[in-house]
Design a protein around this motif. Structure first.
Motif, PDB file in Angstrom:
ATOM      1  N   LEU A 277       5.577  -4.240   0.908  1.00 22.62           N
ATOM      2  CA  LEU A 277       5.205  -5.127   2.013  1.00 22.62           C
ATOM      3  C   LEU A 277       3.775  -4.860   2.470  1.00 22.62           C
ATOM      4  O   LEU A 277       3.056  -5.784   2.842  1.00 22.62           O
ATOM      5  CB  LEU A 277       6.177  -4.934   3.177  1.00 22.62           C
ATOM      6  N   LEU A 278       3.394  -3.584   2.481  1.00 21.65           N
ATOM      7  CA  LEU A 278       2.022  -3.169   2.810  1.00 21.65           C
ATOM      8  C   LEU A 278       1.548  -3.772   4.122  1.00 21.65           C
ATOM      9  O   LEU A 278       0.551  -4.486   4.186  1.00 21.65           O
ATOM     10  CB  LEU A 278       1.073  -3.551   1.665  1.00 21.65           C
ATOM     11  N   VAL A 279       2.276  -3.440   5.187  1.00 21.51           N
ATOM     12  CA  VAL A 279       1.945  -3.947   6.511  1.00 21.51           C
ATOM     13  C   VAL A 279       1.336  -2.832   7.360  1.00 21.51           C
ATOM     14  O   VAL A 279       1.365  -1.656   6.997  1.00 21.51           O
ATOM     15  CB  VAL A 279       3.191  -4.527   7.215  1.00 21.51           C
TER      16      VAL A 279
ATOM     17  N   SER B  58       6.600  -0.085   3.495  1.00 14.82           N
ATOM     18  CA  SER B  58       6.258  -0.929   4.626  1.00 14.82           C
ATOM     19  C   SER B  58       4.923  -0.464   5.214  1.00 14.82           C
ATOM     20  O   SER B  58       3.865  -0.961   4.857  1.00 14.82           O
ATOM     21  CB  SER B  58       7.366  -0.892   5.674  1.00 14.82           C
ATOM     22  N   THR B  59       4.937   0.551   6.078  1.00 13.45           N
ATOM     23  CA  THR B  59       3.702   1.077   6.651  1.00 13.45           C
ATOM     24  C   THR B  59       3.141   2.242   5.850  1.00 13.45           C
ATOM     25  O   THR B  59       2.061   2.748   6.160  1.00 13.45           O
ATOM     26  CB  THR B  59       3.923   1.548   8.096  1.00 13.45           C
ATOM     27  N   ALA B  60       3.883   2.712   4.837  1.00 17.83           N
ATOM     28  CA  ALA B  60       3.481   3.821   3.964  1.00 17.83           C
ATOM     29  C   ALA B  60       3.494   5.174   4.676  1.00 17.83           C
ATOM     30  O   ALA B  60       2.966   6.148   4.159  1.00 17.83           O
ATOM     31  CB  ALA B  60       2.118   3.584   3.317  1.00 17.83           C
TER      32      ALA B  60
ATOM     33  N   ALA C 249      -6.934  -9.138  -4.198  1.00 17.55           N
ATOM     34  CA  ALA C 249      -7.773  -7.942  -4.301  1.00 17.55           C
ATOM     35  C   ALA C 249      -7.442  -6.977  -3.172  1.00 17.55           C
ATOM     36  O   ALA C 249      -7.549  -7.321  -1.992  1.00 17.55           O
ATOM     37  CB  ALA C 249      -9.246  -8.324  -4.243  1.00 17.55           C
ATOM     38  N   LEU C 250      -7.018  -5.771  -3.546  1.00 17.73           N
ATOM     39  CA  LEU C 250      -6.728  -4.723  -2.575  1.00 17.73           C
ATOM     40  C   LEU C 250      -7.501  -3.466  -2.984  1.00 17.73           C
ATOM     41  O   LEU C 250      -7.688  -3.212  -4.179  1.00 17.73           O
ATOM     42  CB  LEU C 250      -5.226  -4.422  -2.530  1.00 17.73           C
ATOM     43  N   PRO C 251      -7.915  -2.656  -2.028  1.00 14.60           N
ATOM     44  CA  PRO C 251      -8.715  -1.462  -2.343  1.00 14.60           C
ATOM     45  C   PRO C 251      -7.874  -0.268  -2.786  1.00 14.60           C
ATOM     46  O   PRO C 251      -8.184   0.873  -2.464  1.00 14.60           O
ATOM     47  CB  PRO C 251      -9.420  -1.188  -1.015  1.00 14.60           C
ATOM     48  N   ILE C 252      -6.799  -0.532  -3.514  1.00 13.44           N
ATOM     49  CA  ILE C 252      -5.940   0.522  -4.056  1.00 13.44           C
ATOM     50  C   ILE C 252      -5.588   0.137  -5.492  1.00 13.44           C
ATOM     51  O   ILE C 252      -5.596  -1.057  -5.839  1.00 13.44           O
ATOM     52  CB  ILE C 252      -4.646   0.712  -3.232  1.00 13.44           C
ATOM     53  N   PRO C 253      -5.281   1.114  -6.358  1.00 12.62           N
ATOM     54  CA  PRO C 253      -4.941   0.807  -7.751  1.00 12.62           C
ATOM     55  C   PRO C 253      -3.512   0.248  -7.865  1.00 12.62           C
ATOM     56  O   PRO C 253      -2.549   0.982  -8.068  1.00 12.62           O
ATOM     57  CB  PRO C 253      -5.072   2.166  -8.453  1.00 12.62           C
ATOM     58  N   LEU C 254      -3.411  -1.056  -7.718  1.00 15.71           N
ATOM     59  CA  LEU C 254      -2.113  -1.732  -7.692  1.00 15.71           C
ATOM     60  C   LEU C 254      -1.798  -2.333  -9.058  1.00 15.71           C
ATOM     61  O   LEU C 254      -2.630  -2.997  -9.664  1.00 15.71           O
ATOM     62  CB  LEU C 254      -2.121  -2.839  -6.640  1.00 15.71           C
ATOM     63  N   GLU C 255      -0.575  -2.096  -9.537  1.00 13.00           N
ATOM     64  CA  GLU C 255      -0.110  -2.686 -10.793  1.00 13.00           C
ATOM     65  C   GLU C 255       1.219  -3.380 -10.531  1.00 13.00           C
ATOM     66  O   GLU C 255       2.144  -2.784  -9.981  1.00 13.00           O
ATOM     67  CB  GLU C 255       0.056  -1.617 -11.861  1.00 13.00           C
ATOM     68  N   THR C 256       1.320  -4.643 -10.920  1.00 12.73           N
ATOM     69  CA  THR C 256       2.491  -5.448 -10.591  1.00 12.73           C
ATOM     70  C   THR C 256       3.257  -5.859 -11.840  1.00 12.73           C
ATOM     71  O   THR C 256       2.669  -6.323 -12.820  1.00 12.73           O
ATOM     72  CB  THR C 256       2.078  -6.712  -9.810  1.00 12.73           C
TER      73      THR C 256
ATOM     74  N   ARG D 294       1.053 -10.861  -2.199  1.00  8.87           N
ATOM     75  CA  ARG D 294       0.049 -10.015  -1.554  1.00  8.87           C
ATOM     76  C   ARG D 294      -1.336 -10.529  -1.954  1.00  8.87           C
ATOM     77  O   ARG D 294      -1.464 -11.297  -2.923  1.00  8.87           O
ATOM     78  CB  ARG D 294       0.217  -8.552  -1.957  1.00  8.87           C
ATOM     79  N   PRO D 295      -2.376 -10.131  -1.231  1.00 14.06           N
ATOM     80  CA  PRO D 295      -3.736 -10.573  -1.575  1.00 14.06           C
ATOM     81  C   PRO D 295      -4.112 -10.193  -3.002  1.00 14.06           C
ATOM     82  O   PRO D 295      -3.649  -9.171  -3.529  1.00 14.06           O
ATOM     83  CB  PRO D 295      -4.608  -9.842  -0.553  1.00 14.06           C
TER      84      PRO D 295
END
Length: 306
Positions: free
Chosen positions: A250-252, A221-223, A278-285, A275-276
């Motif tokens: 959720l990345l809120v 959620s908020t990490a 493009a995010l400034p983290i290495p995200l893999e879905t 989620r958007p």
């Protein structure tokens, strides 16, 4: 019965992927708002006597998406649907499954009662925050897990020096299951929550020095939990190459900034919530469309979706 798949407004991309996986055309519905902010839902698709599946993940804005789901179920019922099943990959309010002080509501039970009152026959959900939430429902619950999908991807990237880490005691069983699937050791971070987004770490159980950590949890959620756990692991001598795995991201709030500050190799997650791009983290879905499609096929055959 003919199958009808319809999607609310919470996750149209997953709805399209699920329709493609099932080989069906998405059912037609219109969702907008009246000038005073009330939801307006109209089911255009002919659903009389049909087996209807409504996809609506309850990510932010949670209450808006919940109300939309209730109205969709009621509209399908009033149009004569034979059976209505809700596909809710992320089930909000699942963290409110008990009363800590005696002064708060039992939110998970209240939401379950609202969903049942709408006329729903069955709900399919994914990696609930607590399995106890199933007991809040007085209708059938198909509780799926994305862990096998995520573990399959992890098999391609783990090393002999990897260690599975539960960022708190609540994630211990999940960490043990990942460790069993990947044949890796387990460590546990012991924390104390000081607020909704702040966490203090007491100590770590397990040997983590020189290891490459893989933190696993059901949701981010908020990490705050992840940030505190990673800081404690680095102080304990872990390698500064961190993988975080969570079904629901959720990345809120301050989550993105917190994750940016960490030595994050990757955040491996599913598309249970949008989620958007493009995010400034290495995200893999990893997509859950095939998992949901298989569950629907099993339910259609009269079998468990597990």
């Amino acid at each position: 019965m003919r199958v009808v798949l319809m999607s609310g407004s919470s996750h149209p991309v997953l709805g399209a992927a699920l329709a493609e996986a099932l080989g069906v055309e998405p059912g037609r519905c219109e969702i907008d708002r009246f000038p005073d902010g009330e939801h307006h839902v109209e089911v255009i698709e002919e659903v009389r006597g049909c087996d209807v599946y409504l996809l609506q993940s309850l990510g932010p804005p949670v209450d808006s998406h919940l109300m939309e789901l209730l109205l969709l179920v009621d509209a399908c019922r009033r149009r004569g649907a034979g059976r209505v099943t809700a596909l809710v990959p992320y089930f909000a309010y699942a963290r409110q499954d008990r009363r800590e002080t005696g002064r708060e509501p039992l939110g998970a039970r209240l939401v379950a009662d609202l969903i049942r009152a709408s006329g729903l026959d069955r709900i399919v959900t994914l990696d609930l925050h607590s399995p106890a939430v199933e007991g809040c429902f007085n209708l059938p619950v198909e509780h799926l897990s994305a862990m096998p999908l995520l573990a399959e991807r992890l098999r391609q990237i783990v090393t002999p020096g990897s260690v599975i880490v539960a960022p708190d005691l609540g994630a211990m069983k999940r960490a043990e299951r990942f460790a069993a699937l990947l044949k890796l050791p387990v460590a546990v971070v012991h924390k104390r929550r000081t607020s909704g987004s702040q966490v203090h770490v007491h100590h770590i159980t397990g040997d983590v020095k020189g290891c490459t950590p893989i933190l696993v949890d059901d949701m981010i959620s908020t990490a705050g939990t992840i940030e505190a756990a990673v800081q404690a692991l680095l102080e304990a001598g872990c390698e500064p190459q961190v993988t975080v795995v969570a079904t629901h991201s959720l990345l809120v709030g301050p989550s993105i900034e917190r994750l940016r500050r960490l030595p994050l190799l990757r955040l491996l997650t599913t598309d249970s919530v949008p989620r958007p791009a493009a995010l400034p983290i290495p995200l893999e879905t990893v997509s859950i469309a095939s998992l949901l499609a298989r569950a629907i096929e099993m339910l259609r055959a009269g079998l468990s979706g597990h």
